[in-house]
Design an enzyme around this catalytic site. Sequence first.
Site, PDB file in Angstrom:
ATOM      1  N   CYS B  86      35.720  43.174  26.681  1.00 12.60           N
ATOM      2  CA  CYS B  86      36.564  43.005  25.263  1.00 12.60           C
ATOM      3  C   CYS B  86      35.420  43.557  24.332  1.00 12.60           C
ATOM      4  O   CYS B  86      34.910  44.505  24.229  1.00 12.60           O
ATOM      5  CB  CYS B  86      37.518  41.974  24.934  1.00 12.60           C
ATOM      6  SG  CYS B  86      38.497  42.162  23.802  1.00 12.60           S
ATOM      7  N   HIS B 203      40.849  40.744  29.912  1.00 10.48           N
ATOM      8  CA  HIS B 203      39.949  39.378  29.861  1.00 10.48           C
ATOM      9  C   HIS B 203      39.926  38.704  31.417  1.00 10.48           C
ATOM     10  O   HIS B 203      40.837  37.835  31.528  1.00 10.48           O
ATOM     11  CB  HIS B 203      40.383  38.451  28.967  1.00 10.48           C
ATOM     12  CG  HIS B 203      40.276  38.862  27.611  1.00 10.48           C
ATOM     13  ND1 HIS B 203      38.851  38.269  27.045  1.00 10.48           N
ATOM     14  CD2 HIS B 203      40.781  39.354  26.632  1.00 10.48           C
ATOM     15  CE1 HIS B 203      39.021  38.746  25.851  1.00 10.48           C
ATOM     16  NE2 HIS B 203      39.922  39.426  25.574  1.00 10.48           N
ATOM     17  N   GLU B 205      38.339  36.381  32.531  1.00 11.32           N
ATOM     18  CA  GLU B 205      37.910  34.916  32.242  1.00 11.32           C
ATOM     19  C   GLU B 205      39.010  34.196  31.997  1.00 11.32           C
ATOM     20  O   GLU B 205      39.143  32.926  32.175  1.00 11.32           O
ATOM     21  CB  GLU B 205      36.647  34.727  31.472  1.00 11.32           C
ATOM     22  CG  GLU B 205      37.147  34.724  29.979  1.00 11.32           C
ATOM     23  CD  GLU B 205      37.235  36.436  29.282  1.00 11.32           C
ATOM     24  OE1 GLU B 205      37.339  37.093  30.164  1.00 11.32           O
ATOM     25  OE2 GLU B 205      37.437  36.352  28.268  1.00 11.32           O
TER      26      GLU B 205
END
Lengths: 106, 241
Positions: B86, B203, B205
């Site tokens: 990002c 994302h 994560e």
Amino acid sequence: MGYVEDLNDARTKLADFFSILVRGEEVKAKIHVTLKQGILDPQGKAIEHALDSLGFKNVGHVRVGKYLELDVNETDRVKADAKVKAMCEKLLANTIIEEYRYELAG
Amino acid sequence: MKIGVVVFPGSNCDHDCEHIFKDVLGQYVEMIWHKETLLAGLDAIVLPGGFSYGDYLRTGAIARFSPVMGAVKEFAKKGGMVLGICNGFQILLEAGLLPGAMLRNRSLHFICKDVSVKVENAATAFTSAYESGQVLKIPIAHADGNYYTDPVTLAAMQANAQIVLRYCTPEGKITPEANPNGSLDNIAGIINAEGNVLGMMPHPERCAEAVLGNDDGKLIFLSMLESLKGNKKELKMVGAG
């Protein structure tokens, strides 16, 4: 209190006056950064539609950009020009998507 | 493995990345403040998501001049693995470690939702644990993810299979409707020509633990660890030979 303020004000003005005499006039830059022609400007498009709905019909090619003003810390216009160009290329504009133009004053 | 997570002023996914590598995958993680100029003993570097420097001027434009970025560039130049997520991707673009630039989303909205993303190249160090063509459900959260590059660079990236992740329908079809932000060629993630720097807008994560309902992103990190192990072996063999 008024007297002290007046005195400080006069002192500042005098200091400014002498610094200009010694250093010449500082160059200021006014810089415009916009998206390159041909690159879609979603903000410009949204504003175009808003203008249209407000009755400003057929307004076209709205481009949104950034405007920056700065003191170049330079009295020599040729040097100032080179500095501002370097600033634009290095940081102020991303030349993959943006173009820039500027005026120097002072 | 020792993973470095860079912390810029305004990073906000740094601890999520730390959590995945440390608590989920059992690796050693070092948090690196952006003022650091020396990066010693790291196996990989993550530039996390967030709003570095408040996104002032352009996303990533100021972070790329952070002192740490000189060392990150050196690390990448030597072949070190760098993952930008990002805002981290945006910083990699501004730093010139990946080609192209980000424009405001086509809709002008900040988009925060799960999207479908297709693994177009599963032969990279960041995606080797996936199947080629696998469709991932993975969240995006950005206002400037509308990827742009010039036609020549795009053609070169297509020819080199550098477009690693693309927005798609849940069935894996690449359509304009499945493109959330107007990205050129539905691009969600790209890799450099050398194959050691990956930038992605989604994302991973945020979806790397089954207990949270989705672990489609976990294999990004596992792929990295697997290829680092491979690299270590190669290095040892070079040393032994």
